[in-house]
Design an enzyme around this catalytic site. Structure first.
Site, PDB file in Angstrom:
ATOM      1  N   LYS A 202      16.298  -9.938 -36.431  1.00 44.39           N
ATOM      2  CA  LYS A 202      17.411 -10.898 -36.372  1.00 44.39           C
ATOM      3  C   LYS A 202      18.727 -10.250 -36.796  1.00 44.39           C
ATOM      4  CE  LYS A 202      20.123 -14.307 -36.439  1.00 44.39           C
ATOM      5  NZ  LYS A 202      20.541 -15.116 -35.317  1.00 44.39           N
ATOM      6  N   CYS A 256      28.096 -15.690 -37.845  1.00 48.28           N
ATOM      7  CA  CYS A 256      26.891 -14.889 -37.635  1.00 48.28           C
ATOM      8  C   CYS A 256      27.241 -13.411 -37.578  1.00 48.28           C
ATOM      9  CB  CYS A 256      26.237 -15.306 -36.324  1.00 48.28           C
ATOM     10  SG  CYS A 256      26.022 -17.081 -36.212  1.00 48.28           S
TER      11      CYS A 256
END
Ligand code: SAJ
Length: 407
Positions: A202, A256
């Site tokens: 991720k 993010c």
């Protein structure tokens, strides 16, 4: 199977809605009373193409909302995981609080699937001990899995359905159960792997993008020195079958890509040198853009910032999210030097969030001489004919009109 989605933000809400709309029994919970109240009364908390329609389907299917976690077979946790500004390590406060709330109501045998971004090793080093402290045996009483989300704001619903999913689980059995649960609405491939691989993957995905954008931003500065159009260079270079450079811009915003690489820097300070440099390049980009604005003003005899208009305040195109937006960073920087008269406009924002923000595009244009395009909303592309008489600095290279300054 009953599902409790914990945290109803940009990721949790669409996930809860799509699961409910596809037949699962879902309760969405959030500690923010305002969010719960809005959702209970049929109002969405942010805009996203297709979310309204999905909300309608989920409501018809009986989705419920609550201010605390409730008893369920599977918990899907999507709460914020910021980083500490000082040491750049992940701040697990929200995640640990959510976990404790869940452990207060759950039954033995349940699965807690974490979707929030975490840094590598967090589940074994920090989540398991927190579960054990409450008297549970991990992977016997309580199963923890890591199922990171991959959806992109602006195209979330499509990507929820079509992206492949990484499912990090401690056993095949839990992996298969979660693949079945996500497979009920997701057509993408279900990739089951270990928790540790899923954790690392991720952060790597977003870090790869950050480094690639940093390269594009650095390239833009070099091309500017040479008087060469960086977009032409990237376009041609990308025609090589093994080159794929992303686009330069006024900086990297959102919650993010501008955050996750820091987790690697915080955890591996002596190893993550390239990652750190890329972060610095991208964080400096709004200041570089500001220096270019000053140059362009000088070249065109514009002496006052009050003649300059910023188009776009969100962190990227066609979303209403302003978190870590490069445009706001430029405005804050100007503000720190008491320059507060820059005008701005963003068609995606319903509320006024900065001073001199216009809600009417035409009025905004009549009050400025120079337009700085910071976000490539569809709106500016459709309305570019209206800006022909302005000095235009297009930092996104989204306009086709003739004589504009590019990054
Ligand atoms: N940006 C550029 N140049 C580019 C692409 C983006 O300057 O070529 C800027 C954007 O304008 C924006 C920032 O980068 O300010 C981030 O935007 P983004 O569209 O690249 O990504 P996010 O933050 O909206 O979503 C990312 C996605 N990750 C990847 O594409 C690897 C998404 O799939 C993730 O689910 C999401 O992060 C997340 O939640 O982790």
């Amino acid at each position: 199977m009953t599902i409790n989605v914990v945290g109803l933000g940009y990721i949790g809400l669409p996930t809860a809605l799509i699961m409910a709309a596809n037949g699962a029994k879902v309760v969405g919970s959030d500690i923010d009373a305002d969010v719960v109240e809005k959702l209970k009364t049929g109002r969405l908390t942010f805009e996203e193409p297709g979310l309204d329609e999905l909300f309608g389907k989920a409501a018809a299917a009986g989705i419920e909302f609550a201010s605390r976690p409730v008893g369920a077979d599977v918990y899907i946790v999507a709460v914020p995981t910021p980083y500490n500004d000082k040491d750049k390590k992940i701040d697990l406060t929200y995640l640990k609080n959510a976990l404790l709330d869940i452990l207060g109501v759950c039954e033995k045998g349940c699965i807690i699937a974490i979707e929030s971004t975490i840094s590598p090793g967090v589940i074994h080093r920090q989540i398991y001990p927190a579960v054990r402290e409450k008297g549970y045996v991990c992977e016997k009483d309580i199963h923890i899995a890591y199922v990171p989300e991959r959806i992109i704001p602006g195209n979330m619903i499509y990507e929820l359905i079509n992206n492949s999913r990484t499912i990090g689980a401690a056993s095949e059995d839990i992996g298969v159960k979660l693949a079945g649960l996500y497979g009920a609405f997701c057509k993408g491939e279900m990739i089951t792997t270990s928790i540790q691989v899923a954790e690392m993957t991720k952060v790597v995905e977003n870090t790869y993008r950050d480094i690639n954008i940093a390269f594009a931003n650095e390239l833009a500065k070099m091309c500017n020195v040479e008087g060469v159009n960086v977009h032409d260079v990237i376009k041609i270079a990308n025609m090589h079958p093994r080159v794929n450079i992303l686009s330069p811009g006024p900086g990297v915003g959102g919650h993010c890509i501008s955050v996750d690489p820091w987790f690697l820097v915080g955890d591996y300070p002596t190893l993550a040198e390239l990652v750190f440099t890329a972060r610095r390049v991208n964080d400096y980009q709004p200041i570089y853009v500001l220096s270019r604005i000053r140059e362009i003003m000088r070249e065109n005899g514009i002496s006052s910032m009050s003649d300059v208009g910023f188009y776009g305040l969100t962190y990227k195109e066609n979303v209403d999210d302003t978190r870590r937006s490069p445009a706001l960073q430029i405005l804050e920087y100007l503000d720190s030097f008491f320059v507060t008269d820059v005008k701005s406009f963003d068609p995606m924002l319903k509320n006024t969030i900065v001073s001199n923000q216009y809600d009417d595009f035409d009025k905004f244009l009549t009050n400025i001489k120079m337009l700085v395009v910071l976000v490539a909303h569809d709106h500016i592309v459709a309305n570019q004919d209206k800006v022909r008489d302005k000095v235009v600095y297009d930092t996104r290279s989204c306009l086709g009109v003739g004589d504009v300054y590019k990054l």
